[in-house]
Design a protein around this motif. Structure first.
Motif, PDB file in Angstrom:
ATOM      1  N   ARG A   1       1.221  -0.559 -12.476  1.00  0.00           N
ATOM      2  CA  ARG A   1       0.400  -1.371 -11.554  1.00  0.00           C
ATOM      3  C   ARG A   1       0.921  -2.796 -11.524  1.00  0.00           C
ATOM      4  O   ARG A   1       1.351  -3.328 -12.550  1.00  0.00           O
ATOM      5  CB  ARG A   1      -1.064  -1.428 -12.020  1.00  0.00           C
TER       6      ARG A   1
ATOM      7  N   VAL B   1      -5.704   1.091  -1.223  1.00  0.00           N
ATOM      8  CA  VAL B   1      -4.345   1.318  -1.745  1.00  0.00           C
ATOM      9  C   VAL B   1      -3.478   2.201  -0.847  1.00  0.00           C
ATOM     10  O   VAL B   1      -2.270   2.276  -1.040  1.00  0.00           O
ATOM     11  CB  VAL B   1      -4.383   1.963  -3.167  1.00  0.00           C
TER      12      VAL B   1
ATOM     13  N   SER C   1       1.305   5.220 -15.500  1.00  0.00           N
ATOM     14  CA  SER C   1       1.107   4.653 -14.170  1.00  0.00           C
ATOM     15  C   SER C   1       1.605   3.223 -14.232  1.00  0.00           C
ATOM     16  O   SER C   1       1.489   2.555 -15.270  1.00  0.00           O
ATOM     17  CB  SER C   1      -0.375   4.591 -13.805  1.00  0.00           C
TER      18      SER C   1
ATOM     19  N   TYR D   1      -2.221  -3.108  -6.646  1.00  0.00           N
ATOM     20  CA  TYR D   1      -1.551  -1.818  -6.719  1.00  0.00           C
ATOM     21  C   TYR D   1      -0.035  -1.953  -6.951  1.00  0.00           C
ATOM     22  O   TYR D   1       0.546  -1.268  -7.764  1.00  0.00           O
ATOM     23  CB  TYR D   1      -1.828  -1.031  -5.438  1.00  0.00           C
TER      24      TYR D   1
ATOM     25  N   LYS E   1       0.838  -1.203   0.000  1.00  0.00           N
ATOM     26  CA  LYS E   1       0.000   0.000   0.000  1.00  0.00           C
ATOM     27  C   LYS E   1       0.872   1.251   0.000  1.00  0.00           C
ATOM     28  O   LYS E   1       2.018   1.208   0.441  1.00  0.00           O
ATOM     29  CB  LYS E   1      -0.913   0.010   1.230  1.00  0.00           C
ATOM     30  N   LYS E   2       0.255   2.360  -0.423  1.00  0.00           N
ATOM     31  CA  LYS E   2       1.028   3.586  -0.606  1.00  0.00           C
ATOM     32  C   LYS E   2       1.115   4.416   0.667  1.00  0.00           C
ATOM     33  O   LYS E   2       0.106   4.723   1.294  1.00  0.00           O
ATOM     34  CB  LYS E   2       0.348   4.386  -1.724  1.00  0.00           C
TER      35      LYS E   2
END
Ligand code: BTN
Length: 331
Positions: free
Chosen positions: A325, A227, A323, A330, A188-189
């Motif tokens: 992924r 995320v 982006s 994610y 996760k970010k």
């Protein structure tokens, strides 16, 4: 300007003798201004958010504000030469990156703009960036590097390397860098970086490195809770934001100077590779509506991704509008 210097001096004296009362008379003697002026500026400092006690016949004493990023709390801890030597602080602002853009060249190189909250925080590709009050680090580093505009993306790598290695050292969790601009943990970010610049074809006017770190946030909105995470969520306790900010700026300055003065980005790229979340993994590269799958085989000296695509061809991916992924989520 003089009055700001005077207020900084008051804070520095009070901070250097924390826990101690300092009389108005002593402050006025040390700073060569009247006691009334000291009293007036103490009141302005209080309005700015500093907690300063005053006791009759004893004087003034600063109370440490553990949960604030006030410049007076940061300056004494900073170990940099230029980055963050000028800090512009807000309780609330639309976006620290936007503030830098509005001020443009009026700001000096190395200025750090920091806010307790952002009402219109921005992420990459036009996304919003949630920046709740007092819970994270929402800051922009304003720079005037003499480099070709195409090299500007390297500043994102420098910031990512600085944030990732600092969180590892200060907090002790194994954060990873999800090229080009995210710091992740457990898939996760935790942090996003938004680098923006004003430039002509061959000259950068200025460059803004916006850093958003979810430090002590405990609740995320439904749209991002799958995320996004924070350091506090991951380690189960809150973290001192001041230590993080000052250490990040220190590492950022070291890597920035390696790049600008010595012309070397090697150390940055080595960190980005060592702690990469995607190196040797298959990922999807998303550009608008197109999605292409490939294996990440290297991060080049230019800070680009070297990919082996499904059709067997090698491709160099620049950060621009893409982006990245993971195939199953994610990261
Ligand atoms: C991203 O992951 O998309 C980048 C997020 C960048 C957020 C930071 S917070 C400070 C600065 N001000 C902004 O409005 N955005 C950046």
């Amino acid at each position: 300007m003089m009055v700001i210097i005077l207020r900084n001096d008051i804070i520095e004296i009070l901070n250097n003798r924390k826990g101690e009362f300092i009389s108005g008379e002593e402050l006025s003697y040390l700073l060569k201004v009247s006691r009334t002026a000291i009293w007036k500026h103490i009141n302005i400092l209080r309005k700015e958010g500093y907690e300063i006690e005053s006791v009759h016949k004893k004087g003034y004493r600063i109370v440490e504000n553990y949960n604030s990023l006030l410049p007076g709390e940061l300056i004494g801890r900073l170990q940099t030469q230029t980055i963050g030597r000028n800090i512009i602080y807000f309780e609330s602002i639309d976006s620290t990156n936007d503030y830098c853009k509005q001020k443009g060249n009026d700001l000096s190189h190395g200025t750090v703009v920091i806010s307790e909250e952002q009402l219109l925080g921005r992420g990459r590709l036009g996304r919003a960036w949630a920046s709740p009050k007092g819970e994270g680090i929402w800051m922009s580093i304003f720079l005037k590097p003499h480099i070709p505009p195409l090299e500007g993306t390297k500043l994102t790598q420098i910031a990512a390397a600085a944030v990732c290695s600092t969180i590892r050292n200060v907090v002790g969790i194994d954060t990873l860098i999800k090229w080009p601009n995210d710091i992740v943990f457990n898939g996760k970010k935790l942090c996003g970086i938004l680098t923006e610049m004003s430039a002509e074809l061959n000259e950068i006017h200025y460059l803004i490195v916006g850093v958003g770190i979810n430090v002590n946030t405990l609740y995320f909105s439904e749209e991002i809770s799958d995320v996004a995470t924070s350091i506090a969520v991951e380690i189960g306790k809150t973290v001192d934001r001041k230590t993080l900010v000052t250490n990040i700026l220190k590492v950022f300055e070291e890597l920035y100077e390696d790049f600008i003065i010595k012309g070397s980005i090697k150390k940055t790229i080595a960190i980005c590779k060592e702690f990469s979340a995607i190196l040797n993994k298959k990922v999807n590269i998303i550009r608008g509506n197109s999605i292409k799958e490939g294996l990440v085989i290297d991060i080049t000296e230019e800070g680009n991704l070297l990919m082996l695509m499904e059709n067997g061809e090698k491709e160099v991916i620049q950060s621009g509008e893409v982006s990245v992924r993971g195939l199953n989520g994610y990261v």
